[in-house]
Structure formats: C-alpha cells, structure tokens
Design a protein around this motif. Structure first.
Motif, PDB file in Angstrom:
ATOM      1  N   THR A 174       0.158  19.636  15.357  1.00 31.34           N
ATOM      2  CA  THR A 174       1.256  18.708  15.623  1.00 31.34           C
ATOM      3  C   THR A 174       2.573  19.354  15.192  1.00 31.34           C
ATOM      4  O   THR A 174       2.593  20.496  14.736  1.00 31.34           O
ATOM      5  N   GLY A 175       3.645  18.570  15.289  1.00 28.90           N
ATOM      6  CA  GLY A 175       4.894  18.987  14.680  1.00 28.90           C
ATOM      7  C   GLY A 175       4.783  18.840  13.167  1.00 28.90           C
ATOM      8  O   GLY A 175       3.714  18.545  12.643  1.00 28.90           O
ATOM      9  N   PRO A 176       5.908  19.022  12.458  1.00 29.74           N
ATOM     10  CA  PRO A 176       5.860  18.932  11.001  1.00 29.74           C
ATOM     11  C   PRO A 176       5.550  17.531  10.482  1.00 29.74           C
ATOM     12  O   PRO A 176       5.811  16.534  11.148  1.00 29.74           O
ATOM     13  N   LYS A 177       4.993  17.496   9.291  1.00 28.20           N
ATOM     14  CA  LYS A 177       4.703  16.222   8.619  1.00 28.20           C
ATOM     15  C   LYS A 177       5.816  15.971   7.599  1.00 28.20           C
ATOM     16  O   LYS A 177       6.015  16.776   6.696  1.00 28.20           O
ATOM     17  N   TYR A 178       6.528  14.891   7.829  1.00 25.71           N
ATOM     18  CA  TYR A 178       7.652  14.578   6.952  1.00 25.71           C
ATOM     19  C   TYR A 178       7.260  13.591   5.881  1.00 25.71           C
ATOM     20  O   TYR A 178       6.373  12.755   6.077  1.00 25.71           O
ATOM     21  N   VAL A 179       7.970  13.663   4.784  1.00 26.18           N
ATOM     22  CA  VAL A 179       7.796  12.676   3.727  1.00 26.18           C
ATOM     23  C   VAL A 179       8.431  11.379   4.207  1.00 26.18           C
ATOM     24  O   VAL A 179       9.524  11.376   4.767  1.00 26.18           O
ATOM     25  N   GLY A 180       7.752  10.266   3.997  1.00 31.17           N
ATOM     26  CA  GLY A 180       8.268   8.978   4.424  1.00 31.17           C
ATOM     27  C   GLY A 180       9.160   8.342   3.377  1.00 31.17           C
ATOM     28  O   GLY A 180       9.316   8.861   2.269  1.00 31.17           O
ATOM     29  N   SER A 181       9.725   7.192   3.734  1.00 29.12           N
ATOM     30  CA  SER A 181      10.741   6.607   2.864  1.00 29.12           C
ATOM     31  C   SER A 181      10.155   5.924   1.632  1.00 29.12           C
ATOM     32  O   SER A 181      10.883   5.589   0.716  1.00 29.12           O
ATOM     33  N   TYR A 182       8.854   5.701   1.589  1.00 28.05           N
ATOM     34  CA  TYR A 182       8.257   5.068   0.408  1.00 28.05           C
ATOM     35  C   TYR A 182       7.405   6.060  -0.379  1.00 28.05           C
ATOM     36  O   TYR A 182       6.479   5.681  -1.077  1.00 28.05           O
ATOM     37  N   ASP A 183       7.741   7.344  -0.240  1.00 24.80           N
ATOM     38  CA  ASP A 183       6.890   8.368  -0.844  1.00 24.80           C
ATOM     39  C   ASP A 183       7.015   8.449  -2.352  1.00 24.80           C
ATOM     40  O   ASP A 183       6.240   9.129  -2.996  1.00 24.80           O
ATOM     41  N   LYS A 184       7.993   7.788  -2.926  1.00 24.68           N
ATOM     42  CA  LYS A 184       8.092   7.835  -4.393  1.00 24.68           C
ATOM     43  C   LYS A 184       7.338   6.685  -5.043  1.00 24.68           C
ATOM     44  O   LYS A 184       7.481   6.427  -6.221  1.00 24.68           O
ATOM     45  N   GLN A 185       6.553   5.990  -4.238  1.00 29.40           N
ATOM     46  CA  GLN A 185       5.757   4.884  -4.738  1.00 29.40           C
ATOM     47  C   GLN A 185       4.345   5.370  -5.067  1.00 29.40           C
ATOM     48  O   GLN A 185       3.867   6.368  -4.525  1.00 29.40           O
ATOM     49  N   ILE A 186       3.680   4.618  -5.943  1.00 25.84           N
ATOM     50  CA  ILE A 186       2.288   4.916  -6.274  1.00 25.84           C
ATOM     51  C   ILE A 186       1.503   3.615  -6.202  1.00 25.84           C
ATOM     52  O   ILE A 186       2.001   2.576  -6.624  1.00 25.84           O
ATOM     53  N   ALA A 187       0.306   3.686  -5.621  1.00 22.41           N
ATOM     54  CA  ALA A 187      -0.521   2.488  -5.447  1.00 22.41           C
ATOM     55  C   ALA A 187      -1.790   2.581  -6.295  1.00 22.41           C
ATOM     56  O   ALA A 187      -2.448   3.629  -6.343  1.00 22.41           O
ATOM     57  N   PHE A 188      -2.101   1.491  -6.991  1.00 29.94           N
ATOM     58  CA  PHE A 188      -3.337   1.361  -7.771  1.00 29.94           C
ATOM     59  C   PHE A 188      -4.102   0.184  -7.183  1.00 29.94           C
ATOM     60  O   PHE A 188      -3.504  -0.845  -6.877  1.00 29.94           O
ATOM     61  N   PHE A 189      -5.417   0.314  -7.059  1.00 28.06           N
ATOM     62  CA  PHE A 189      -6.155  -0.829  -6.520  1.00 28.06           C
ATOM     63  C   PHE A 189      -7.615  -0.769  -6.926  1.00 28.06           C
ATOM     64  O   PHE A 189      -8.158   0.303  -7.221  1.00 28.06           O
ATOM     65  N   ALA A 190      -8.229  -1.949  -6.954  1.00 30.11           N
ATOM     66  CA  ALA A 190      -9.641  -2.045  -7.322  1.00 30.11           C
ATOM     67  C   ALA A 190     -10.213  -3.333  -6.791  1.00 30.11           C
ATOM     68  O   ALA A 190      -9.475  -4.278  -6.510  1.00 30.11           O
ATOM     69  N   HIS A 191     -11.518  -3.366  -6.648  1.00 28.49           N
ATOM     70  CA  HIS A 191     -12.204  -4.618  -6.337  1.00 28.49           C
ATOM     71  C   HIS A 191     -12.572  -5.284  -7.662  1.00 28.49           C
ATOM     72  O   HIS A 191     -13.146  -4.636  -8.537  1.00 28.49           O
ATOM     73  N   VAL A 192     -12.188  -6.543  -7.785  1.00 30.44           N
ATOM     74  CA  VAL A 192     -12.412  -7.253  -9.055  1.00 30.44           C
ATOM     75  C   VAL A 192     -12.984  -8.642  -8.784  1.00 30.44           C
ATOM     76  O   VAL A 192     -12.855  -9.190  -7.692  1.00 30.44           O
ATOM     77  N   LYS A 193     -13.607  -9.199  -9.824  1.00 30.35           N
ATOM     78  CA  LYS A 193     -14.072 -10.592  -9.777  1.00 30.35           C
ATOM     79  C   LYS A 193     -13.181 -11.419 -10.690  1.00 30.35           C
ATOM     80  O   LYS A 193     -12.564 -10.888 -11.598  1.00 30.35           O
ATOM     81  N   GLY A 194     -13.142 -12.710 -10.449  1.00 32.93           N
ATOM     82  CA  GLY A 194     -12.475 -13.617 -11.378  1.00 32.93           C
ATOM     83  C   GLY A 194     -11.019 -13.913 -11.059  1.00 32.93           C
ATOM     84  O   GLY A 194     -10.346 -14.576 -11.853  1.00 32.93           O
ATOM     85  N   VAL A 195     -10.528 -13.433  -9.910  1.00 31.52           N
ATOM     86  CA  VAL A 195      -9.152 -13.765  -9.527  1.00 31.52           C
ATOM     87  C   VAL A 195      -9.116 -15.229  -9.067  1.00 31.52           C
ATOM     88  O   VAL A 195      -9.978 -15.673  -8.302  1.00 31.52           O
ATOM     89  N   ILE A 196      -8.128 -15.967  -9.555  1.00 29.60           N
ATOM     90  CA  ILE A 196      -8.010 -17.376  -9.151  1.00 29.60           C
ATOM     91  C   ILE A 196      -7.446 -17.452  -7.738  1.00 29.60           C
ATOM     92  O   ILE A 196      -6.393 -16.882  -7.444  1.00 29.60           O
ATOM     93  N   ARG A 197      -8.183 -18.158  -6.873  1.00 32.75           N
ATOM     94  CA  ARG A 197      -7.744 -18.300  -5.476  1.00 32.75           C
ATOM     95  C   ARG A 197      -7.259 -19.716  -5.220  1.00 32.75           C
ATOM     96  O   ARG A 197      -7.504 -20.625  -5.995  1.00 32.75           O
ATOM     97  N   ASP A 198      -6.622 -19.887  -4.067  1.00 31.29           N
ATOM     98  CA  ASP A 198      -6.295 -21.245  -3.647  1.00 31.29           C
ATOM     99  C   ASP A 198      -7.594 -21.906  -3.185  1.00 31.29           C
ATOM    100  O   ASP A 198      -8.630 -21.258  -3.086  1.00 31.29           O
ATOM    101  N   SER A 199      -7.519 -23.200  -2.858  1.00 33.73           N
ATOM    102  CA  SER A 199      -8.788 -23.919  -2.735  1.00 33.73           C
ATOM    103  C   SER A 199      -9.094 -24.470  -1.347  1.00 33.73           C
ATOM    104  O   SER A 199     -10.174 -24.983  -1.111  1.00 33.73           O
ATOM    105  N   GLU A 200      -8.147 -24.364  -0.409  1.00 33.24           N
ATOM    106  CA  GLU A 200      -8.412 -25.030   0.869  1.00 33.24           C
ATOM    107  C   GLU A 200      -9.091 -24.093   1.871  1.00 33.24           C
ATOM    108  O   GLU A 200      -9.222 -22.902   1.627  1.00 33.24           O
TER     109      GLU A 200
END
Lengths: 475, 81
Positions: A174-200
C-alpha cells in the motif's frame, strides 16, 4: 497453490467477505494464523452491522447464541444522552431496531465456521510476504505454516483482513501508514463480572446497552455486556497519563476507572476479572493507497480512528460487503488496465470513515455544541451515524457532518485523487496540530515524511509499545 | 441589546435553588442539560436563533456574555439586512 481470492485473516471482515463471495459462486481461501476461539476486542455492533448479519442469513445463529441485545448507546459525561439503535424504513423514517453485542471469541469462530461451511477453504498459517510482479500487481503471498514450511499462494485478488496487523501496509504494498489523530491514547480493557447494569429489556435503560463514560477530554471508559454475567470494560486515556502514574496496567485500570465518571464508579465497585487486562497503545493510524492492482484492505487493515463509538466491527463487515461487487467485476476482467481498479471503493470507504472521524473530533473539541446537536438539533443525523449509516448516499454526508466540518474549520476534498488520501487523520498534519499539546517530536507532515530530521513516528510508536509491554499485562 | 426579561426569568428559574442573578459577571452555574434547555428556550420562546458556531459554553457563562452574544447577533442581522 492458486485461488481467485485470497483472504488474509479469518476475523469477521474476512469471514463476511468469504460468505458474500460464496453467494457469487466464488470460493476463496482464508489464511488464519491463530487457533480459534481467541480473544479479540471490539464487541459492539451498530444497527447496520446487525442488518448485514441478517442479510447473510445469520439471525438464527445470533439468536441461538443468546448474544446481548443492544438497544442503544448511553453516554455519561459533562452532558448525558442516549442514542437508540434505529433503522430507516422505506419512507426514510426512523424506526426503532436493535443489534447485538458479541463475545468476539465465540462470534468470530461462528463466522469462520460459517464461511467454511459455505465453501471457503480455511488454512492455518501466516502470510509471511507479499508477492509482487514487476508492474506493481499483487499476485499473491508467501504463506508460512505452523510447522515452518512455506508455500506461495497465487491469487487474482488479495483481501487484507489482517486487522491491526496491517499486513499489506507493513509489506509496503500500500501507500504509507500514517499515525492517526488519536495515536497518543492508550486503551486498557478486560472482561469482568460484577458490573452494575441497568435493568430494563429495551430502550434507554436496557440492561445490555453500550455505556460510555467521560469526565474530561480524551479520558473515557466503556461498558459493553458480552453475556448475562460478563461485561467488557475499557479505559482510554492519554499515554502520558498512564506513564505518569507509574503503575502496572492492572493497577492503573482498577484505580483510574472510578475517576473517569461518578456513574462509572458506582457501577464498578465490586468487579472481578475473568481474564487479564489487555493494553493497546498508539492505536490510531491511516493507510494511504489501501486499494490497488490485485488488493483491497478492509477495516482495521487500513484505518483505525478511535474506538469510542464502536464502529470498528461494523466498518470491517460493511467494507467487506461493499468490496465484493468490485472484486467480482475485477475477476471478470474489468479494470485490469486501470492504475487503481478499486479506486472508487477506496474513496467510498475513506469518505465514510472521514464522516465518523469528524463526528468524534467534534465530540471532544466542542462538547457543549455536540450535546445540543445530539439532544435536538441533529438528533436524526446522529442517530444515522451511530447506526453506521455513514456511507455516501443522497443522505450522506449529512447536514450535521458538513456542519461539524465547518466548526472544525476542516475541508474534505475528494475531487483530486490525491486529496482524499492526504493524511488528514495524522496529528502531524498542520490542520491537526491543534488537537494535541505541541510536544510532538515532529511538528509537520512534511517533516514526518522524512524531509526533515524528525524521528519516524513508527519508531516512536514501537518504542511506546515496547515500554508498555515491558510493564506486562497482569491478571 | 438587552436580554429579554422572559429569558432572564428563565435563567433564574433554571438556577434554582440559587438566588436570581444580580451581577452581570456572576457565573450562571447552569449545568449542561440546563444549557441545552436554555438554547431551546431562546429559540422557541424568544425567537433568538443560536447558530452552531455560537454553541460555545463561554457564550452562556454569564449574563454579560449572553447579552454580548445577543447584541452581536442583532448587529449582524442589521448589517446583513
């Protein structure tokens, strides 16, 4: 080995492409290096993605799998709002609809199985190298099998569905791969139990809706149910914030989540991890020239803006759908002499993602205006955007998007072949400089494009990634 | 241009239980949902159309800022007519 279409990557984009090709009587090869099921982030679908699954005849499987039903997106922040999942009827009136949240390990495995059942050949292996002929036509890849042996697979068209691995971009096909505008962000994520949800069971308070929380610019979190018990929980902040805390990803995730928003704090008081915290730094990028002679990149394989409004999975599925007619035409001999036989598709996809990017940028840049827009002024237009209706039609780009552009003092010009591929998504573009604090090692696009002395952002990103990996992921 | 009395009344109601605004430079302290409603009220009940570009929280931070915005709009309307 020879095939008409080779698909690199057996994620949802690759599997959907294979199923859509099967409908046209084309049986592709899918190359997938990982054993499924495997973890993947990106659990939420837009309404249009759900509609595509129904078109693929997968509604029965989706219902049998009891995936959480998403009725909309609730946002908690300096202003709070709800956007329902809605479709357009034949008179272009909005009608309520629903879509799904999916545990990707299950969903991706189901999609790949289905692609195989419909005629695709799935091979376990890695695309090791792109094979180019002299005149720039991609004619296949070198595959490396798990046992280390290699084999060439020749194809008339290669669909790069390799996701963030961006195989063809890394191979410089392809052509070059550019850095995007949110590249200074970092994401953390996990699957967890016990999060309070809405009820409907439906509407704004439905238990399985997507929830997004923020307090200040670029600091936000998500809660997306993946079954009746487990929730995908995410945290995104500027990388500098994480570095300054000098904590492990796990400790940072746990201690920072409640700080994002009181509403999030209330919901995560008593959570239990079901697997380790994952980390993705510097995720934002844009690949220029992502379609060409013999290849099309789909979804994350060419662009990732920001995960905030869950468009990734939908983009992969929809781009696969839009690509197929072009692939079929190419296989029948059309466009073989053109410089870029998939130019129209490339521009079409770029425009749609630009629409989303402008919306995300305005959300952060002008939160008060955005809240007025979402509450009443452009509610229908934003409902369309959240449903994934961003691809060019008589309705798109919507008035709202055109107005956002004006407010961001941004112009998008697609007339000249080069204009739309200007790295507008790069923070190194002067236009984008305002988005970020002026502490970048490179100030301008030109400098980044190696006309100056600046360090290449790829090296910078790798350095960041290495430093984050060193901290490890902690369960 | 003066801020219409009914808009002032509306603002004071929105601020409750805070006392009515007396100082033009006093922060109005209306939360964001209140501001969204304020914009809607200005448009529907006062006939003041707030342009997208004017939807900046600062314009609604104090009575003075709001008065300036309205004055500026009135002036703009005169110039263009």
């Amino acid at each position: 080995m020879k095939t008409d279409v080779l698909i690199i990557g057996g994620g949802p984009g690759g599997s959907a492409a294979a199923m859509l090709l099967a409908k046209e009587g084309i049986k592709p090869i899918i190359l997938e290096q990982e054993e499924f099921p495997r973890f993947h982030i990106g659990e939420s679908m837009t309404g249009e993605a759900g509609a595509l699954l129904r078109r693929l005849g997968l509604e029965k499987q989706m219902l049998e799998s009891e995936y959480p039903v998403k009725h909309g997106v609730r946002v908690f922040g300096t202003s709070s709002w709800f956007i329902p999942v809605a479709r357009r009827d034949e008179n272009w009136n909005l009608q309520s609809a629903s879509t799904w949240q999916v545990r990707r390990s299950d969903f991706d495995a189901m999609m790949l199985r289905e692609a195989q059942a419909r005629g695709a050949t799935v091979i376990r292996g890695t695309a090791a190298k792109a094979v180019l002929t002299d005149d720039g036509v991609l004619r296949g890849v070198v595959m490396r099998r798990p046992d280390g042996s290699t084999e060439e697979i020749e194809a008339q068209v290669v669909l790069d569905c390799s996701g963030m691995a961006t195989f063809l971009a890394n191979q410089k096909v392809t052509g070059p791969k550019y850095v995007g505008s949110y590249d200074k962000q970092i994401a953390f994520f996990a699957h967890v139990k016990g999060v309070i949800r809405d009820s409907e069971t439906s509407g704004e308070m439905a238990k399985d809706n997507t929830l997004i929380f923020y307090k200040k610019k670029f600091h936000w979190g998500w809660s997306i149910p993946v079954d009746h018990e487990v929730v995908s929980l995410g945290l995104v902040v500027p990388t500098a914030e994480f570095v300054a805390h000098k904590q492990t990803p796990n400790a940072f995730f746990l201690s920072y989540l409640p700080e994002i928003n009181p509403e999030l704090a209330r919901r995560v008081q008593d959570i239990e991890f079901v697997e380790s915290v994952h980390v993705i730094p510097n995720y934002s990028y844009q690949v220029r020239g992502f379609c060409g002679k013999g290849f099309i990149c789909i979804g994350d394989a060419h662009r990732f803006v920001d995960p905030i409004f869950s468009f990734g999975l939908s983009a992969a599925l929809r781009e696969a759908e839009f690509a197929i007619p072009h692939v079929v035409a190419y296989l029948s001999g059309e466009g073989r002499d053109e410089a870029n036989p998939f130019d129209a598709h490339q521009c079409f996809c770029e425009k749609a993602t630009d629409n989303l990017e402008d919306m995300i940028d305005l959300f952060w840049e002008q939160p008060f205006a955005f809240s007025v827009f979402v509450h009443h002024r452009y509610r229908a237009e934003l409902t369309d955007a959240f449903a994934g209706r961003v691809y060019e039609t008589e309705h798109q780009p919507s008035n709202a998007i055109l107005q956002f552009r004006k407010m961001l003092k941004r112009e998008r010009d697609y007339e000249h072949p080069d204009d739309y591929s200007i790295p507008i998504g790069s923070r190194y573009h002067p236009e984008r400089a305002a988005l970020w604090a002026p502490d970048s090692v490179v100030e301008t696009t030109e400098e980044w494009m190696d006309q100056g002395t600046g360090q290449k952002p790829e090296e910078e990103a790798n350095k960041f990634a290495a430093s984050t990996q060193a901290l490890g992921s902690v369960g | 241009m003066e801020i219409p009395q009914k808009l002032k009344d509306y603002i004071n109601e929105s601020r409750a239980p805070l006392p009515p605004v007396t100082d033009p430079d006093e922060p109005l302290q209306i939360d964001s949902l209140g501001l969204i409603r304020l914009v809607a009220f200005m448009e529907s009940d006062c006939g003041i159309r707030v342009e997208d570009e004017e939807l900046i929280a600062e314009n609604f931070a104090t009575l003075r800022n709001l008065g300036d915005l309205i004055a500026q709009k009135a002036q703009g309307a005169e110039t263009s007519s």
